[in-house]
Design a protein around this motif. Structure first.
Motif, PDB file in Angstrom:
ATOM      1  N   PRO A  95       8.704-128.030 -96.199  1.00 20.89           N
ATOM      2  CA  PRO A  95      10.121-128.065 -96.592  1.00 20.89           C
ATOM      3  C   PRO A  95      10.732-126.682 -96.361  1.00 20.89           C
ATOM      4  CG  PRO A  95       8.717-128.913 -98.342  1.00 20.89           C
ATOM      5  CD  PRO A  95       7.815-128.341 -97.297  1.00 20.89           C
ATOM      6  N   LYS A  96      12.047-126.643 -96.211  1.00 16.93           N
ATOM      7  CA  LYS A  96      12.740-125.374 -95.988  1.00 16.93           C
ATOM      8  C   LYS A  96      12.396-124.411 -97.136  1.00 16.93           C
ATOM      9  CE  LYS A  96      17.370-123.487 -96.089  1.00 16.93           C
ATOM     10  NZ  LYS A  96      17.178-122.904 -97.406  1.00 16.93           N
ATOM     11  N   GLN A  97      12.029-123.195 -96.763  1.00 16.92           N
ATOM     12  CA  GLN A  97      11.672-122.193 -97.758  1.00 16.92           C
ATOM     13  C   GLN A  97      12.936-121.660 -98.438  1.00 16.92           C
ATOM     14  OE1 GLN A  97       8.156-121.026 -98.350  1.00 16.92           O
ATOM     15  NE2 GLN A  97       8.165-123.092 -97.558  1.00 16.92           N
ATOM     16  N   LEU A  98      12.849-121.451 -99.742  1.00 17.03           N
ATOM     17  CA  LEU A  98      13.982-120.932-100.497  1.00 17.03           C
ATOM     18  C   LEU A  98      14.104-119.426-100.290  1.00 17.03           C
ATOM     19  CD1 LEU A  98      13.447-122.817-103.887  1.00 17.03           C
ATOM     20  CD2 LEU A  98      15.025-123.407-102.052  1.00 17.03           C
ATOM     21  N   SER A  99      15.316-118.922-100.394  1.00 18.49           N
ATOM     22  CA  SER A  99      15.536-117.479-100.292  1.00 18.49           C
ATOM     23  C   SER A  99      15.069-116.825-101.600  1.00 18.49           C
ATOM     24  CB  SER A  99      17.013-117.178-100.070  1.00 18.49           C
ATOM     25  OG  SER A  99      17.747-117.506-101.238  1.00 18.49           O
ATOM     26  N   ASP A 100      14.916-115.499-101.571  1.00 16.35           N
ATOM     27  CA  ASP A 100      14.508-114.783-102.783  1.00 16.35           C
ATOM     28  C   ASP A 100      15.495-115.020-103.926  1.00 16.35           C
ATOM     29  OD1 ASP A 100      12.376-113.853-101.355  1.00 16.35           O
ATOM     30  OD2 ASP A 100      13.020-111.758-101.282  1.00 16.35           O
ATOM     31  N   ALA A 101      16.785-115.051-103.600  1.00 17.51           N
ATOM     32  CA  ALA A 101      17.813-115.259-104.631  1.00 17.51           C
ATOM     33  C   ALA A 101      17.677-116.650-105.257  1.00 17.51           C
ATOM     34  CB  ALA A 101      19.205-115.082-104.024  1.00 17.51           C
ATOM     35  N   GLU A 102      17.401-117.656-104.425  1.00 17.89           N
ATOM     36  CA  GLU A 102      17.237-119.019-104.950  1.00 17.89           C
ATOM     37  C   GLU A 102      15.995-119.120-105.830  1.00 17.89           C
ATOM     38  OE1 GLU A 102      19.144-121.822-101.453  1.00 17.89           O
ATOM     39  OE2 GLU A 102      17.272-120.777-101.020  1.00 17.89           O
ATOM     40  N   VAL A 103      14.920-118.437-105.431  1.00 18.73           N
ATOM     41  CA  VAL A 103      13.688-118.439-106.225  1.00 18.73           C
ATOM     42  C   VAL A 103      13.940-117.738-107.559  1.00 18.73           C
ATOM     43  CG1 VAL A 103      11.303-117.615-106.349  1.00 18.73           C
ATOM     44  CG2 VAL A 103      12.173-118.546-104.202  1.00 18.73           C
ATOM     45  N   GLU A 104      14.624-116.593-107.511  1.00 20.04           N
ATOM     46  CA  GLU A 104      14.931-115.862-108.740  1.00 20.04           C
ATOM     47  C   GLU A 104      15.776-116.707-109.695  1.00 20.04           C
ATOM     48  OE1 GLU A 104      16.420-111.861-108.313  1.00 20.04           O
ATOM     49  OE2 GLU A 104      14.924-111.408-106.776  1.00 20.04           O
ATOM     50  N   LEU A 133       8.591-125.275-107.484  1.00 19.20           N
ATOM     51  CA  LEU A 133       8.793-124.555-106.220  1.00 19.20           C
ATOM     52  C   LEU A 133       7.686-124.797-105.202  1.00 19.20           C
ATOM     53  CD1 LEU A 133       9.977-121.185-107.822  1.00 19.20           C
ATOM     54  CD2 LEU A 133      11.409-122.968-106.804  1.00 19.20           C
ATOM     55  N   LYS A 134       6.746-125.676-105.510  1.00 20.82           N
ATOM     56  CA  LYS A 134       5.606-125.930-104.617  1.00 20.82           C
ATOM     57  C   LYS A 134       6.087-126.321-103.215  1.00 20.82           C
ATOM     58  CE  LYS A 134       1.029-127.467-104.720  1.00 20.82           C
ATOM     59  NZ  LYS A 134       0.386-126.320-105.191  1.00 20.82           N
ATOM     60  N   GLY A 135       5.605-125.590-102.235  1.00 20.45           N
ATOM     61  CA  GLY A 135       5.962-125.864-100.854  1.00 20.45           C
ATOM     62  C   GLY A 135       7.297-125.263-100.441  1.00 20.45           C
ATOM     63  N   LYS A 136       8.077-124.811-101.425  1.00 17.72           N
ATOM     64  CA  LYS A 136       9.396-124.253-101.116  1.00 17.72           C
ATOM     65  C   LYS A 136       9.408-122.734-101.204  1.00 17.72           C
ATOM     66  CE  LYS A 136      11.598-128.324-103.062  1.00 17.72           C
ATOM     67  NZ  LYS A 136      12.366-128.817-104.191  1.00 17.72           N
ATOM     68  N   ALA A 137       8.365-122.172-101.827  1.00 16.94           N
ATOM     69  CA  ALA A 137       8.280-120.719-101.966  1.00 16.94           C
ATOM     70  C   ALA A 137       6.803-120.332-102.064  1.00 16.94           C
ATOM     71  CB  ALA A 137       9.032-120.249-103.210  1.00 16.94           C
ATOM     72  N   ASP A 138       6.487-119.161-101.536  1.00 14.31           N
ATOM     73  CA  ASP A 138       5.119-118.661-101.578  1.00 14.31           C
ATOM     74  C   ASP A 138       4.724-118.340-103.023  1.00 14.31           C
ATOM     75  OD1 ASP A 138       2.675-117.586-100.389  1.00 14.31           O
ATOM     76  OD2 ASP A 138       3.478-115.620-100.944  1.00 14.31           O
ATOM     77  N   GLY A 139       3.530-118.763-103.417  1.00 19.44           N
ATOM     78  CA  GLY A 139       3.049-118.567-104.785  1.00 19.44           C
ATOM     79  C   GLY A 139       3.007-117.112-105.207  1.00 19.44           C
TER      80      GLY A 139
END
Length: 152
Positions: A95-104, A133-139
């Motif tokens: 899936p499309k990876q989230l940006s740092d701002a979206e993860v925060e 966030l699984k699959g959308k952001a690095d652990g």
């Protein structure tokens, strides 16, 4: 179209294009999917869920990232470059990876939901964060942001 069907089509396309790296990478994905399907059959499950497929892709991508770091440390740039190409191909299926701002933002919401206030509450936050966030952001990125937000 399921991931398994998509992989089958992509193997044919890579064979026709004589794209060796793409072919090897896509075959490794297919192999991982088939192994996982065999492992879940005893529980009565015949096909993998989308979450299980994403889990496989995340695991394969993590392996590539770890290999890249190790090869670069050892000065094996040609092997690191090949792993990097494979990682790029793998990421096409994730899936499309989230940006740092979206993860925060997602982590801030989770911290508010669970009422976490200090680094001691990191476990309370990491479980729901990784699930969401699984699959959308690095652990590792998620863990670093949670640590920073909780003052750990």
């Amino acid at each position: 179209m399921s991931l398994k069907d998509q992989i089958g089509e992509d193997i044919k396309t890579a064979m026709k294009a004589k794209d060796k790296i793409r072919l090897e990478t896509v075959r490794s994905i297919k192999k991982a999917i088939l192994e996982k399907e065999v492992s879940v059959r005893p529980s009565g499950q015949t096909e993998l869920t989308e979450a299980q497929e994403i889990e496989i892709l995340v695991q394969l991508a993590k392996q590539r990232r770890d290999s890249i770091a190790q090869y670069e440390q050892a000065g094996r740039t040609e092997l690191a470059a090949q792993e990097s190409q494979e990682l790029t191909i793998l990421e096409e299926y994730l899936p499309k990876q989230l940006s740092d701002a979206e993860v925060e933002q997602a982590i801030a919401e989770i911290i508010a939901q669970v009422g976490a206030t200090s680094a001691k509450d990191m476990g309370k936050v990491m479980g729901p964060a990784m699930q969401q966030l699984k699959g959308k952001a690095d652990g590792q990125k998620v863990q670093a942001i949670v640590k920073a937000k909780l003052g750990g």
